[in-house]
Motif scaffolding. Structure first.
Motif, PDB file in Angstrom:
ATOM      1  N   THR A  28     -15.910  -5.698  33.951  1.00 56.88           N
ATOM      2  CA  THR A  28     -16.081  -6.882  34.885  1.00 56.88           C
ATOM      3  C   THR A  28     -14.678  -7.512  35.084  1.00 56.88           C
ATOM      4  N   ILE A  29     -13.793  -7.623  34.126  1.00 58.84           N
ATOM      5  CA  ILE A  29     -12.433  -8.037  34.259  1.00 58.84           C
ATOM      6  C   ILE A  29     -11.725  -7.140  35.250  1.00 58.84           C
ATOM      7  N   VAL A  30     -11.849  -6.068  34.866  1.00 64.16           N
ATOM      8  CA  VAL A  30     -10.897  -4.934  35.651  1.00 64.16           C
ATOM      9  C   VAL A  30     -11.429  -4.899  36.941  1.00 64.16           C
ATOM     10  N   LEU A  31     -12.896  -4.789  37.219  1.00 67.05           N
ATOM     11  CA  LEU A  31     -13.032  -4.893  38.795  1.00 67.05           C
ATOM     12  C   LEU A  31     -12.629  -6.265  39.438  1.00 67.05           C
ATOM     13  N   ALA A  32     -12.755  -7.534  38.675  1.00 71.62           N
ATOM     14  CA  ALA A  32     -12.285  -8.667  39.408  1.00 71.62           C
ATOM     15  C   ALA A  32     -10.805  -8.656  39.624  1.00 71.62           C
ATOM     16  N   GLN A  33     -10.027  -8.575  38.282  1.00 72.00           N
ATOM     17  CA  GLN A  33      -8.502  -8.587  38.482  1.00 72.00           C
ATOM     18  C   GLN A  33      -7.898  -7.495  39.573  1.00 72.00           C
ATOM     19  N   LEU A  34      -8.391  -6.579  39.597  1.00 73.15           N
ATOM     20  CA  LEU A  34      -7.850  -5.450  40.421  1.00 73.15           C
ATOM     21  C   LEU A  34      -7.299  -6.114  41.837  1.00 73.15           C
ATOM     22  N   HIS A  35      -8.278  -6.624  42.274  1.00 75.17           N
ATOM     23  CA  HIS A  35      -8.220  -7.234  43.775  1.00 75.17           C
ATOM     24  C   HIS A  35      -7.037  -8.352  43.757  1.00 75.17           C
ATOM     25  N   SER A  43     -19.582 -10.598  42.748  1.00 77.56           N
ATOM     26  CA  SER A  43     -20.295  -9.572  41.897  1.00 77.56           C
ATOM     27  C   SER A  43     -19.602  -8.490  41.650  1.00 77.56           C
ATOM     28  N   ALA A  44     -19.878  -7.518  40.457  1.00 76.53           N
ATOM     29  CA  ALA A  44     -19.284  -6.398  40.384  1.00 76.53           C
ATOM     30  C   ALA A  44     -19.583  -5.506  41.681  1.00 76.53           C
ATOM     31  N   LEU A  45     -20.946  -5.469  41.999  1.00 75.40           N
ATOM     32  CA  LEU A  45     -21.210  -4.311  43.234  1.00 75.40           C
ATOM     33  C   LEU A  45     -20.119  -4.736  44.412  1.00 75.40           C
ATOM     34  N   ALA A  46     -20.097  -6.239  44.861  1.00 72.04           N
ATOM     35  CA  ALA A  46     -19.266  -6.533  45.746  1.00 72.04           C
ATOM     36  C   ALA A  46     -17.688  -6.091  45.416  1.00 72.04           C
ATOM     37  N   ASN A  47     -17.223  -6.363  44.226  1.00 69.49           N
ATOM     38  CA  ASN A  47     -15.902  -5.849  43.971  1.00 69.49           C
ATOM     39  C   ASN A  47     -15.657  -4.262  44.095  1.00 69.49           C
ATOM     40  N   THR A  95     -26.035  -1.623  27.252  1.00 68.24           N
ATOM     41  CA  THR A  95     -25.632  -3.228  27.178  1.00 68.24           C
ATOM     42  C   THR A  95     -24.273  -3.242  28.312  1.00 68.24           C
ATOM     43  N   LEU A  96     -23.493  -2.227  28.327  1.00 68.09           N
ATOM     44  CA  LEU A  96     -22.160  -2.311  29.070  1.00 68.09           C
ATOM     45  C   LEU A  96     -22.906  -2.471  30.557  1.00 68.09           C
ATOM     46  N   LEU A  97     -23.744  -1.574  31.002  1.00 72.74           N
ATOM     47  CA  LEU A  97     -24.009  -1.552  32.454  1.00 72.74           C
ATOM     48  C   LEU A  97     -24.826  -2.917  32.692  1.00 72.74           C
ATOM     49  N   GLY A  98     -25.579  -3.381  31.651  1.00 75.24           N
ATOM     50  CA  GLY A  98     -26.339  -4.635  31.957  1.00 75.24           C
ATOM     51  C   GLY A  98     -25.405  -5.685  32.140  1.00 75.24           C
ATOM     52  N   VAL A  99     -24.368  -5.821  31.308  1.00 76.69           N
ATOM     53  CA  VAL A  99     -23.455  -6.880  31.275  1.00 76.69           C
ATOM     54  C   VAL A  99     -22.682  -6.812  32.735  1.00 76.69           C
ATOM     55  N   VAL A 100     -22.448  -5.778  33.211  1.00 75.65           N
ATOM     56  CA  VAL A 100     -21.701  -5.528  34.460  1.00 75.65           C
ATOM     57  C   VAL A 100     -22.445  -5.668  35.484  1.00 75.65           C
ATOM     58  N   PHE A 101     -23.839  -5.456  35.782  1.00 72.07           N
ATOM     59  CA  PHE A 101     -24.498  -5.452  36.924  1.00 72.07           C
ATOM     60  C   PHE A 101     -25.604  -6.551  36.877  1.00 72.07           C
ATOM     61  N   LEU A 102     -25.931  -6.985  35.732  1.00 72.78           N
ATOM     62  CA  LEU A 102     -27.067  -8.020  35.480  1.00 72.78           C
ATOM     63  C   LEU A 102     -26.306  -9.399  35.014  1.00 72.78           C
ATOM     64  N   GLY A 103     -25.334  -9.452  34.291  1.00 66.67           N
ATOM     65  CA  GLY A 103     -24.981 -10.572  33.486  1.00 66.67           C
ATOM     66  C   GLY A 103     -24.917 -10.560  32.086  1.00 66.67           C
ATOM     67  N   LEU A 104     -23.803 -11.131  31.636  1.00 63.32           N
ATOM     68  CA  LEU A 104     -23.507 -11.248  30.259  1.00 63.32           C
ATOM     69  C   LEU A 104     -25.030 -11.321  29.377  1.00 63.32           C
ATOM     70  N   LEU A 105     -25.669 -12.613  29.417  1.00 55.14           N
ATOM     71  CA  LEU A 105     -26.959 -12.701  28.608  1.00 55.14           C
ATOM     72  C   LEU A 105     -27.915 -11.691  28.824  1.00 55.14           C
ATOM     73  N   GLU A 106     -28.182 -11.454  30.062  1.00 56.33           N
ATOM     74  CA  GLU A 106     -29.148 -10.398  30.400  1.00 56.33           C
ATOM     75  C   GLU A 106     -28.614  -8.965  29.819  1.00 56.33           C
ATOM     76  N   GLY A 107     -27.498  -8.705  29.989  1.00 54.93           N
ATOM     77  CA  GLY A 107     -27.107  -7.407  29.230  1.00 54.93           C
ATOM     78  C   GLY A 107     -27.310  -7.203  27.863  1.00 54.93           C
ATOM     79  N   VAL A 108     -27.026  -8.246  27.308  1.00 50.82           N
ATOM     80  CA  VAL A 108     -26.969  -8.418  25.942  1.00 50.82           C
ATOM     81  C   VAL A 108     -28.443  -8.283  25.073  1.00 50.82           C
TER      82      VAL A 108
END
Length: 781
Positions: free
Chosen positions: A146-153, A163-167, A392-405
């Motif tokens: 998530t950090i990589v996708l946001a900070q690359l911009h 969101s990650a999908l929008a990024n 867990t990785l995909l859930g955190v990226v596309f759903l959110g941290l709590l949802e992914g965990v």
């Protein structure tokens, strides 16, 4: 020299117990000061970068770093862990700021700290370790992505999306159309971060001494300033009064969301801190971590950080590892690093304001990529937990941290339940008998599968049913017992053999079943005595040996009688096994071998003195007997981690041969001086390494040296050259309980892969079955 002949030498007393003002204390102070400066140089850019990724005021990252160093350093339970703002909380903090604003986020940090203090006060810190490591590492990897996708911009001169999908969708356009000076700053930063630690050393100047993050940020700042590039830079408040932006109460309808946020921040910060403290304990030999105190220290730091307008605080493994490797070994280094950050920002704020924001973003991109550990994924795959990590990785990226965990945790529970109910049933026909073997936990969930196999047994057949089960519930017992009664009524016979606890026997005699983890019997033959109950742990050594002998007579001697009666006529071992006398190394256990397989020689440090060495010739006698009389086809030299003999070699304690109490030990260990030279101990190559790494290298070099010494025996060399004898090296890692083999071509030790098929049946198993007969006519000791 005082050493433990059977294992590691006694630990050095914690540095904190060194008398103040003594030479050792002064040396320790200098070491801590040097380490604190190194950690300070790492912490400043990382703290600013995490504040950028969270969307918090930049000064909030500095406040959290100062408080994490000073408060958590003084109050925490680890003497070497360094705390501060952490990348794992960026998603939670960013979402809180977006939803409630910064001041309410500060309140969440304060409340999370109070919750941590409460949990620590009730001494339940270890409960946080119940979270599956696969979930935690998957969460960290998801945060990294998530950090990589946001900070690359930001690196590409744009702005991150919501969101990650929008990024992901907007990334191609950013790459194609944004080519501003910010892009050059980002590219230079990432290039330096990637290559700095890979540069060759120039004399005493080693790249690892200077943190890569400091070099990257410093270089890009200098380039952007001197080139007068028009890029956005760091902006700090002009005064402390302006910097303070403390907590505020939320709206009345927001408290439900605030409660969930407090629990999330407390959970993530606590688990990361406790796991990090345990991990960094492996890197030093000082005082071990007190988990409850560490949790209270982290809670106190979060209360103070939130109250002062800082980010949430947690133990940071990168800073902690840097601290240990730089020489820090007391709380001074963590506390001083916080002091240096405070002084630097107070006195040199104008320098910090020259740092380009794109450099911070690029730094975060590099950190985010490192959070996705391929090596960790391979380890989890070997333990069949890669699915939990990836979900867990995909859930955190596309759903959110709590949802992914929560998704990953749910999957981890399903995987655990599946393992608990995993059952393997195999059938084999031997002459006029049907042999059925059951492995696993036999519960009502496995009854249908077992019943299906039992129904295929012909009427009147003689059946051997081996129950290798660690648990049997009542439904499983009734299914087996009912089938047995019916089968014997129809003229068949059933011989039930239980290798673990006597679940079936106890149930059939109406006696109370034992707990699932009850020790005793063959299921725990490998466990130390002190793990077999409080009563046994209190008796003396003779009593323990006698009790163990009784257990052997009751559960094993009858099974062994047929085998040992055949082996009594002679031995024909497969290998001469040379290993250390360390009580934690059990050759037959780590090689899954039995009586008659290994001709074992054990001594301090698994040493084979060169042929002709004066003194004890027992090793040479054993080598000659094994090769010339027993004609073993293989010789194996096995070293191990945490070896007391290797530590004595490393510290050159074997030179103290005049000390009467240990003179024999010193003379013996002098045979390992060549191993120390081979590992680079004389040239100083081991001096800058952590103690565990230096011991590993020395132990593995020692194995190679002893193999060379074996070739000095003419009878060994002749048979090796003729192809009748092979020499092998092994290394046993105590912490992971894994065996590594020496690759003769590369000189490296590689882990032994888990077998995908059945283990070949050893000779003694064939003897027990009566499938092999005859005894060796060679002489036996």
């Amino acid at each position: 020299m005082r050493n433990d002949a059977q294992g590691s030498p006694p630990q050095r007393p914690p540095v904190e117990s060194v008398p103040p003002g003594s030479p050792a204390d002064r040396k320790g102070v200098l070491s801590d000061v040097g380490a604190s400066l190194v950690v300070f140089l790492v912490a400043v850019p990382l703290s600013l970068g995490i504040a950028v990724a969270s969307g918090a005021p930049l000064i909030a990252g500095i406040i959290a770093a100062v408080v994490g160093g000073i408060v958590a350093g003084l109050a925490g339970g680890s003497v070497v862990q360094v705390s501060g703002p952490t990348a794992s909380l960026t998603i939670i903090v960013a979402d809180l700021i977006m939803t409630y604003g910064w001041r309410v986020t500060c309140l969440v940090t304060v409340l999370a700290g109070l919750l941590q203090l409460t949990l620590g006060a009730f001494r339940i810190a270890r409960a946080a370790l119940a979270v599956s490591p696969a979930v935690m590492h998957g969460m960290l990897a998801g945060v990294g992505v998530t950090i990589v996708l946001a900070q690359l911009h930001v690196v590409l001169g744009g702005a991150p999306q919501s969101s990650a999908l929008a990024n992901i969708a907007d990334l191609p356009q950013q790459i194609a159309h944004n080519h501003t000076p910010a892009v050059a700053v980002g590219v230079i930063t990432i290039a330096i971060m990637f290559t700095w630690n890979r540069l060759p050393s120039l004399g005493r100047l080693r790249p690892a001494v200077v943190p890569a993050a400091l070099v990257a940020v410093g270089t890009t700042t200098a380039v952007a300033t001197l080139s007068r590039w028009q890029v956005e830079t760091v902006s700090l408040p002009g005064s402390l009064a302006e910097a303070w932006n403390g907590p505020a109460l939320p709206e009345s309808d927001q408290w439900h969301g605030i409660a969930l946020a407090v629990a999330a921040v407390a959970m993530v910060a606590s688990v990361e801190s406790l796991l990090g403290a345990i991990a960094v304990d492996r890197l030093h030999s000082g005082r071990r971590v007190n988990l409850n105190r560490e949790l209270c220290g982290q809670g106190a730091a979060n209360v103070v950080s939130g109250a002062l307008g800082g980010l949430p605080v947690a133990g940071v493994i990168v800073r902690s590892t840097t601290n240990v490797r730089a020489g820090g070994h007391t709380r001074r280094s963590a506390v001083l690093h916080g002091v240096w950050i405070l002084l630097f920002v107070a006195l040199f704020a104008h320098v910090v304001e020259l740092i380009p924001m794109a450099a911070m973003a690029a730094l975060l991109v590099f950190i985010g990529v490192q959070m996705v550990s391929v090596a960790r994924l391979r380890d989890l795959r070997r333990h069949h937990e890669a699915s939990v990590y990836l979900v867990t990785l995909l859930g955190v990226v596309f759903l959110g941290l709590l949802e992914g965990v929560f998704t990953g945790f749910a999957l981890a529970m399903v995987v655990s339940l599946r393992r608990l109910t995993k059952l393997t049933v195999t059938t084999e026909e031997r002459a006029d008998r049907v042999h059925i073997t059951v492995h696993g936990s036999l519960t009502f969930l496995g009854v249908p599968r077992l019943a299906h196999v039992l129904r295929t047994v012909p009427e009147g057949a003689r059946v051997d049913l081996d129950l290798h089960v660690d648990f049997m519930d009542h439904a499983a017992f009734e299914a087996i017992h009912a089938w047995r009664v019916d089968h014997e009524r129809n003229g068949g016979s059933v011989d039930i053999d239980e290798v673990h606890e006597k679940w079936y026997t106890r149930s059939s005699t109406r006696s109370a079943p034992a707990a699932k983890t009850a020790p005793g019997g063959l299921a725990r033959w490998w466990a130390p005595w002190d793990m077999r109950g409080d009563a046994d742990a209190q008796v003396n050594a003779l009593g323990l040996l006698t009790a163990g002998t009784r257990e052997y007579h009751a559960s094993t001697a009858d099974r062994m009688r047929s085998l040992m009666s055949r082996l009594s006529h002679g031995q024909h071992p497969t290998a001469l096994f040379v290993t250390c006398a360390d009580s934690r190394v059990v050759p037959n256990l780590i090689t899954a071998s039995g009586p008659g397989d290994l001709f074992t020689v054990r001594n301090l440090g698994n040493l084979v003195p060169p042929r002709g060495t004066p003194g004890d010739g027992s090793v040479g006698a054993a080598v000659e007997y094994a090769v010339t009389v027993l004609r073993v086809p293989s010789i194996v030299v096995c070293g191990h981690s945490h070896c007391g003999a290797m530590k004595a070699l490393l510290e050159k304690a074997y030179l103290d041969q005049d000390e009467e109490e240990t003179s024999h030990m010193c003379r013996w260990l002098a045979n390992g001086a060549a191993s120390l030279a081979r590992a680079g101990g004389e040239s100083g190559a081991l001096a800058g390494l952590p103690a565990a790494e230096a011991l590993r290298r020395l132990a593995q070099a020692n194995v190679q040296e002893q193999i060379g010494n074996l070739l000095g025996y003419p009878v060994v060399r002749e048979r090796v050259e003729s192809g009748e004898l092979s020499l092998s090296g092994m290394y046993y890692d105590l912490e992971t309980a894994r065996v590594h083999l020496l690759d003769p071509e590369t000189g490296e030790f590689t882990p032994v892969r888990d077998m995908g098929g059945p283990v070949p049946r050893p000779r003694e198993a064939q003897l027990l079955d009566g499938s092999s007969s005859g005894a060796s006519s060679r002489p036996s000791c």
